[in-house]
Write a protein that holds these residues in place. Structure first.
Motif, mmCIF file in Angstrom:
data_model
loop_
_atom_site.group_PDB
_atom_site.id
_atom_site.type_symbol
_atom_site.label_atom_id
_atom_site.label_comp_id
_atom_site.label_asym_id
_atom_site.label_seq_id
_atom_site.Cartn_x
_atom_site.Cartn_y
_atom_site.Cartn_z
ATOM 1 N N SER A 182 0.865 -1.171 0.000
ATOM 2 C CA SER A 182 0.000 0.000 0.000
ATOM 3 C C SER A 182 0.903 1.222 0.000
ATOM 4 C CB SER A 182 -0.893 0.012 1.237
ATOM 5 O OG SER A 182 -1.797 -1.072 1.196
ATOM 6 N N VAL A 183 0.623 2.150 -0.924
ATOM 7 C CA VAL A 183 1.452 3.350 -1.056
ATOM 8 C C VAL A 183 0.572 4.587 -1.054
ATOM 9 C CG1 VAL A 183 3.293 2.142 -2.308
ATOM 10 C CG2 VAL A 183 1.441 3.231 -3.595
ATOM 11 N N LYS A 184 1.181 5.712 -0.693
ATOM 12 C CA LYS A 184 0.478 6.995 -0.704
ATOM 13 C C LYS A 184 1.394 8.006 -1.380
ATOM 14 C CE LYS A 184 -0.091 9.726 2.994
ATOM 15 N NZ LYS A 184 -0.620 10.241 4.270
ATOM 16 N N SER A 185 0.858 8.687 -2.381
ATOM 17 C CA SER A 185 1.642 9.649 -3.137
ATOM 18 C C SER A 185 1.140 11.064 -2.876
ATOM 19 C CB SER A 185 1.536 9.337 -4.628
ATOM 20 O OG SER A 185 2.193 10.322 -5.390
ATOM 21 N N ALA A 186 2.031 12.027 -2.981
ATOM 22 C CA ALA A 186 1.649 13.432 -2.843
ATOM 23 C C ALA A 186 0.951 13.932 -4.098
ATOM 24 C CB ALA A 186 2.885 14.276 -2.562
ATOM 25 N N LEU A 187 1.032 13.161 -5.197
ATOM 26 C CA LEU A 187 0.410 13.523 -6.468
ATOM 27 C C LEU A 187 -0.575 12.446 -6.898
ATOM 28 C CD1 LEU A 187 3.702 14.501 -8.316
ATOM 29 C CD2 LEU A 187 2.100 16.058 -7.201
ATOM 30 N N GLU A 188 -1.507 12.799 -7.790
ATOM 31 C CA GLU A 188 -2.373 11.775 -8.373
ATOM 32 C C GLU A 188 -1.522 10.815 -9.189
ATOM 33 O OE1 GLU A 188 -5.451 13.520 -10.749
ATOM 34 O OE2 GLU A 188 -6.691 13.951 -9.005
ATOM 35 N N ALA A 236 -4.302 11.974 -4.778
ATOM 36 C CA ALA A 236 -3.156 12.383 -3.971
ATOM 37 C C ALA A 236 -3.494 12.247 -2.490
ATOM 38 C CB ALA A 236 -2.777 13.820 -4.294
ATOM 39 N N GLY A 237 -2.548 11.722 -1.723
ATOM 40 C CA GLY A 237 -2.730 11.606 -0.283
ATOM 41 C C GLY A 237 -3.593 10.452 0.168
ATOM 42 N N LYS A 238 -4.074 9.637 -0.768
ATOM 43 C CA LYS A 238 -4.916 8.484 -0.427
ATOM 44 C C LYS A 238 -4.152 7.191 -0.730
ATOM 45 C CE LYS A 238 -8.578 10.906 0.591
ATOM 46 N NZ LYS A 238 -9.048 11.007 1.944
ATOM 47 N N PRO A 239 -4.397 6.122 0.020
ATOM 48 C CA PRO A 239 -3.699 4.863 -0.247
ATOM 49 C C PRO A 239 -4.039 4.296 -1.626
ATOM 50 C CG PRO A 239 -4.673 4.844 1.944
ATOM 51 C CD PRO A 239 -5.210 6.054 1.238
ATOM 52 N N ALA A 240 -3.040 3.695 -2.246
ATOM 53 C CA ALA A 240 -3.192 3.017 -3.537
ATOM 54 C C ALA A 240 -2.500 1.663 -3.434
ATOM 55 C CB ALA A 240 -2.569 3.850 -4.656
ATOM 56 N N ARG A 241 -2.832 0.774 -4.359
ATOM 57 C CA ARG A 241 -2.235 -0.557 -4.390
ATOM 58 C C ARG A 241 -1.082 -0.562 -5.393
ATOM 59 N NH1 ARG A 241 -6.410 -5.260 -5.359
ATOM 60 N NH2 ARG A 241 -7.047 -4.501 -3.330
ATOM 61 N N ALA A 242 0.073 -1.111 -4.976
ATOM 62 C CA ALA A 242 1.240 -1.186 -5.855
ATOM 63 C C ALA A 242 1.815 -2.604 -5.808
ATOM 64 C CB ALA A 242 2.293 -0.171 -5.442
ATOM 65 N N TYR A 243 2.045 -3.174 -6.969
ATOM 66 C CA TYR A 243 2.519 -4.549 -7.097
ATOM 67 C C TYR A 243 4.022 -4.617 -7.281
ATOM 68 C CZ TYR A 243 -2.309 -6.043 -7.664
ATOM 69 O OH TYR A 243 -3.639 -6.301 -7.457
ATOM 70 N N HIS A 244 4.656 -5.529 -6.523
ATOM 71 C CA HIS A 244 6.070 -5.848 -6.729
ATOM 72 C C HIS A 244 6.110 -6.827 -7.896
ATOM 73 C CE1 HIS A 244 7.499 -4.196 -2.829
ATOM 74 N NE2 HIS A 244 6.231 -4.404 -2.511
ATOM 75 N N LEU A 245 6.773 -6.451 -8.955
ATOM 76 C CA LEU A 245 6.780 -7.278 -10.165
ATOM 77 C C LEU A 245 7.845 -8.362 -10.102
ATOM 78 C CD1 LEU A 245 6.225 -4.347 -12.639
ATOM 79 C CD2 LEU A 245 4.568 -6.102 -12.008
ATOM 80 N N THR A 246 7.601 -9.450 -10.851
ATOM 81 C CA THR A 246 8.483 -10.595 -10.914
ATOM 82 C C THR A 246 8.753 -10.919 -12.381
ATOM 83 O OG1 THR A 246 7.436 -11.462 -8.906
ATOM 84 C CG2 THR A 246 8.680 -13.029 -10.212
ATOM 85 N N VAL A 247 9.948 -11.446 -12.662
ATOM 86 C CA VAL A 247 10.262 -11.854 -14.029
ATOM 87 C C VAL A 247 9.189 -12.827 -14.514
ATOM 88 C CG1 VAL A 247 11.915 -13.109 -15.473
ATOM 89 C CG2 VAL A 247 12.734 -11.462 -13.786
ATOM 90 N N GLY A 248 8.658 -12.570 -15.696
ATOM 91 C CA GLY A 248 7.607 -13.407 -16.273
ATOM 92 C C GLY A 248 6.216 -12.814 -16.147
ATOM 93 N N ASP A 249 6.036 -11.810 -15.288
ATOM 94 C CA ASP A 249 4.726 -11.163 -15.164
ATOM 95 C C ASP A 249 4.347 -10.509 -16.493
ATOM 96 O OD1 ASP A 249 4.551 -11.867 -12.499
ATOM 97 O OD2 ASP A 249 5.022 -9.861 -11.732
ATOM 98 N N ILE A 250 3.052 -10.562 -16.826
ATOM 99 C CA ILE A 250 2.552 -9.947 -18.054
ATOM 100 C C ILE A 250 1.465 -8.949 -17.679
ATOM 101 C CG2 ILE A 250 1.376 -10.347 -20.258
ATOM 102 C CD1 ILE A 250 2.680 -13.136 -20.293
ATOM 103 N N VAL A 251 1.586 -7.731 -18.236
ATOM 104 C CA VAL A 251 0.702 -6.628 -17.898
ATOM 105 C C VAL A 251 0.302 -5.909 -19.182
ATOM 106 C CG1 VAL A 251 0.568 -4.433 -16.681
ATOM 107 C CG2 VAL A 251 1.852 -6.307 -15.678
ATOM 108 N N THR A 252 -0.936 -5.429 -19.231
ATOM 109 C CA THR A 252 -1.380 -4.568 -20.329
ATOM 110 C C THR A 252 -1.676 -3.192 -19.751
ATOM 111 O OG1 THR A 252 -2.388 -6.455 -21.463
ATOM 112 C CG2 THR A 252 -3.089 -4.249 -22.160
#
Length: 159
Positions: free
Chosen positions: A22-28, A84-100
């Protein structure tokens, strides 16, 4: 309304093994963008300060992909951004992961069989013809659309 970035988690190890922060950024921050997790937010034990990468040779890159919840009538996935200032979900990536990701999440034009790398000071991945010297590298495996927008499918090759 503005069209924000969107992401589809096609094949992610973290979805099954739970390597999510869970991460929180100062920006959108749009879904599909990349951040680094810094120190813990003061008074929190699982919420990290998020920032744009500043040392791409060594920083672990996380993919922002929160559930798209909108409260305005008629709003859809492309109307969602992590506030901004609200929690967001952030994924730790692994070799082989596929994302669009929609192409608004890429700084330039991606090319199939070339690479995407992080850039210091940006939350967007950038196209590259070579692997480069960054800690994170993804290979573009196809182009298409996502929610009616131009999109890029990539496979993580280096973390």
């Amino acid at each position: 309304m503005a069209i924000y970035g969107a992401v589809r988690l096609d094949k992610l190890q973290a979805v099954y093994s739970g390597n999510i922060s869970s991460v929180k950024s100062a920006l959108e921050v749009d879904n599909g963008r990349v951040v680094v997790a810094g120190s813990l937010v003061s008074g929190q034990r699982e919420l990290y300060n998020a920032a744009t990468p500043t040392a791409v040779a060594t920083d672990e890159i996380l993919l922002v992909a929160s559930p798209e919840v909108t409260y305005e009538a008629g709003a859809g996935i492309l109307d969602f951004t992590n506030k901004a200032g609200k929690p967001a979900r952030a994924y730790h990536l692994t070799v082989g992961d596929i994302v669009t990701v929609t192409d608004v999440n890429i700084d330039g034009t991606s090319v199939v069989d070339q690479y995407l790398i992080p850039v210091n000071g940006s939350d967007k991945l950038a196209p590259s013809a070579t692997l480069g010297t960054t800690r994170f590298v993804a290979k573009v495996i196809s182009k298409g659309t996502l929610y009616g927008q131009a999109a890029t499918v990539y496979k993580v090759v280096k973390v």
